[in-house]
Design an enzyme around this catalytic site. Structure first.
Site, PDB file in Angstrom:
ATOM      1  N   SER A  72       0.836  -1.203   0.000  1.00  0.00           N
ATOM      2  CA  SER A  72       0.000   0.000   0.000  1.00  0.00           C
ATOM      3  C   SER A  72       0.870   1.252   0.000  1.00  0.00           C
ATOM      4  O   SER A  72       0.610   2.202  -0.756  1.00  0.00           O
ATOM      5  CB  SER A  72      -0.939   0.014   1.209  1.00  0.00           C
ATOM      6  OG  SER A  72      -1.937  -0.979   1.084  1.00  0.00           O
ATOM      7  N   ASN A 153      -6.585  -9.547  -6.776  1.00  0.00           N
ATOM      8  CA  ASN A 153      -6.760 -10.119  -5.453  1.00  0.00           C
ATOM      9  C   ASN A 153      -8.120 -10.780  -5.255  1.00  0.00           C
ATOM     10  O   ASN A 153      -8.274 -11.643  -4.400  1.00  0.00           O
ATOM     11  CB  ASN A 153      -6.547  -9.057  -4.371  1.00  0.00           C
ATOM     12  CG  ASN A 153      -7.310  -7.785  -4.659  1.00  0.00           C
ATOM     13  OD1 ASN A 153      -7.072  -7.130  -5.682  1.00  0.00           O
ATOM     14  ND2 ASN A 153      -8.222  -7.396  -3.783  1.00  0.00           N
ATOM     15  N   SER A 201       4.258  -7.182  -0.832  1.00  0.00           N
ATOM     16  CA  SER A 201       4.137  -7.241   0.623  1.00  0.00           C
ATOM     17  C   SER A 201       4.526  -8.627   1.112  1.00  0.00           C
ATOM     18  O   SER A 201       4.063  -9.638   0.559  1.00  0.00           O
ATOM     19  CB  SER A 201       2.702  -6.943   1.076  1.00  0.00           C
ATOM     20  OG  SER A 201       2.412  -5.569   1.062  1.00  0.00           O
ATOM     21  N   HIS A 203       3.645 -10.250   3.801  1.00  0.00           N
ATOM     22  CA  HIS A 203       2.619 -11.059   4.468  1.00  0.00           C
ATOM     23  C   HIS A 203       1.732 -11.821   3.487  1.00  0.00           C
ATOM     24  O   HIS A 203       0.934 -12.672   3.895  1.00  0.00           O
ATOM     25  CB  HIS A 203       1.764 -10.186   5.398  1.00  0.00           C
ATOM     26  CG  HIS A 203       0.757  -9.323   4.708  1.00  0.00           C
ATOM     27  ND1 HIS A 203      -0.569  -9.653   4.626  1.00  0.00           N
ATOM     28  CD2 HIS A 203       0.894  -8.141   4.073  1.00  0.00           C
ATOM     29  CE1 HIS A 203      -1.221  -8.705   3.980  1.00  0.00           C
ATOM     30  NE2 HIS A 203      -0.351  -7.783   3.638  1.00  0.00           N
ATOM     31  N   THR A 239      14.932   4.266  11.162  1.00  0.00           N
ATOM     32  CA  THR A 239      15.715   3.120  11.592  1.00  0.00           C
ATOM     33  C   THR A 239      15.119   1.834  11.023  1.00  0.00           C
ATOM     34  O   THR A 239      13.907   1.631  11.042  1.00  0.00           O
ATOM     35  CB  THR A 239      15.730   3.027  13.129  1.00  0.00           C
ATOM     36  OG1 THR A 239      16.241   4.256  13.657  1.00  0.00           O
ATOM     37  CG2 THR A 239      16.598   1.877  13.599  1.00  0.00           C
ATOM     38  N   CYS A 329      -9.145  -5.163   2.341  1.00  0.00           N
ATOM     39  CA  CYS A 329      -9.107  -3.725   2.610  1.00  0.00           C
ATOM     40  C   CYS A 329     -10.478  -3.079   2.481  1.00  0.00           C
ATOM     41  O   CYS A 329     -10.642  -1.899   2.769  1.00  0.00           O
ATOM     42  CB  CYS A 329      -8.117  -3.040   1.670  1.00  0.00           C
ATOM     43  SG  CYS A 329      -6.422  -3.584   1.930  1.00  0.00           S
TER      44      CYS A 329
END
Length: 389
Positions: A72, A153, A201, A203, A239, A329
């Site tokens: 995203s 998707n 992504s 995941h 970081t 989503c």
């Protein structure tokens, strides 16, 4: 509840055991990868390894891999790059995408259009595949960016990204693809597709959540999207999330080594479920292609006339079967799937659609369990409905 069957892998996947173990084994690498001391250098080395694994997975250049929080963010970033170029007076001031993109793309496109930017949405055919003749008409000398997802998707439809890229590059436009759903299920090569940008992504292929990649072909337009530090070549300050990046690297390695086996296994289960549904339940509609070369292997989208999708989902959930009625989503929306509507499916059928999406932890026993529980659920809902099949 006899058992638990998870069939919402397009929404997200569980982490692979190898990924979990790898993250735990490297938990000592807590150092700031921007530091020069030993622990910092060790962390930097791990991140460099993960960058290389992602590059190998998508057949890209390691220097083009930019870590993000997920696809995203990556999708939004690409659109932002070209929004800024348009604001700076670039004569190429049009963006072209499609009507069936993931919300991270489609909503960004709608936002830009509402703000006065020139954004065109290319239509798709009944299988949910981009109409190349229409795409060719939309891409002109004023087109800056063309964005087309690689695999949908909701329906699993594989898009003709390579053909679109050829059209776009012939007109001097840049090309982006959201490959999130395709990674690990079919071979993905940025070189073969000839795209300039790619999003993914972790995941979605058994890696951790909150970590993804924007791949940018070396030399294409880029601008910093998080200011404040030198990380990611000055493009994204902050970081490094060492453990998530290490997990992404391991998931990328596993996906690269198992993509053919994964594809065949997922397609076998998908087809077994499709055939079983068609044999046991009357009056069903399969949404999307039925050709393995045109459809992601683990995705099966089915409409059940006379039965509403959310009701099917809830009844299946009571039996321990987890499915989806569309994009994760869009959960909570009572509107029918815009992807199915864009493909020409009537509203009633779109409302009665369910997406079954398989993953590596599913088995043929899961298919058998669904085929045991689903038919009586559909019959029960239809009997309660005013519409009789």
């Amino acid at each position: 509840m006899d058992r638990y069957v998870y069939l919402d892998n397009n929404g997200t996947t569980q982490m692979a055991d190898e990924v979990i173990s790898f993250i735990h084994e490297n938990d000592v690498l807590y150092g700031n990868a921007s530091s020069m001391h030993t622990v910092g250098r060790q962390a930097a080395s791990g991140i460099d390894w993960a960058r290389g694994e992602v590059a190998a997975l998508i057949d890209g250049d390691k220097s083009g891999v930019i870590f993000t929080s997920g696809a995203s963010e990556s999708n939004n970033t690409v659109f932002s790059i070209f929004r800024d170029r348009i604001d700076d007076g670039d004569k190429r001031n049009r963006i072209v995408t499609t009507t069936i993109e993931h919300p991270a793309t489609i909503e960004t496109a709608k936002y830009l259009r509402a703000k006065g930017y020139k954004v065109d949405l290319c239509p798709v055919d009944k299988a949910g595949r981009v109409r190349l003749s229409e795409m060719e008409k939309l891409i002109g000398d004023d087109t800056a960016l063309v964005s087309v997802m690689l695999g949908n998707n909701e329906t699993g439809t594989i898009q003709p990204v390579k053909e679109v890229a050829a059209m776009a590059h012939a007109k001097g436009a840049f090309v982006h693809t959201d490959a999130t759903q395709a990674i690990g299920k079919i071979p993905v090569s940025v070189k073969d597709l000839d795209v300039d940008y790619l999003s993914l992504s972790a995941h979605k292929f058994y890696g951790p959540k909150g970590i993804g990649v924007l791949y940018a072909r070396p030399g294409v337009p880029l601008s910093p999207f998080v200011h404040g530090g030198h990380q990611e070549g000055g493009m994204r300050a902050g970081t490094y999330n060492n453990q998530a990046i290490f997990g992404l690297g391991k998931a990328a390695e596993l996906a690269r080594l198992s993509v053919k086996e994964e594809h065949d296994k997922l397609w076998e289960m998908r087809e077994a479920l499709r055939k079983g549904i068609e044999e046991r339940i009357p009056d069903v509609v399969i949404n999307g292609p039925d050709d393995s070369s045109l459809c992601l292997p683990g995705t099966l989208n089915v409409s059940f006339p006379g039965a509403e999708g959310e009701s099917i989902l809830l009844y299946l959930d009571l039996e321990g079967i987890e499915v989806s009625t569309g994009s994760a989503c869009a959960t909570g929306s009572l509107e029918p799937s815009y992807v199915l509507i864009a493909s020409g499916l009537p509203v009633e059928l779109a409302h009665g659609s369910v997406r079954f999406s398989f993953g590596r932890f599913n088995t043929m026993d899961d298919v058998s369990y669904v085929l045991q529980k689903l038919p009586p659920i559909i019959e029960r809902i239809r009997n309660m409905s005013t519409r009789k099949v």
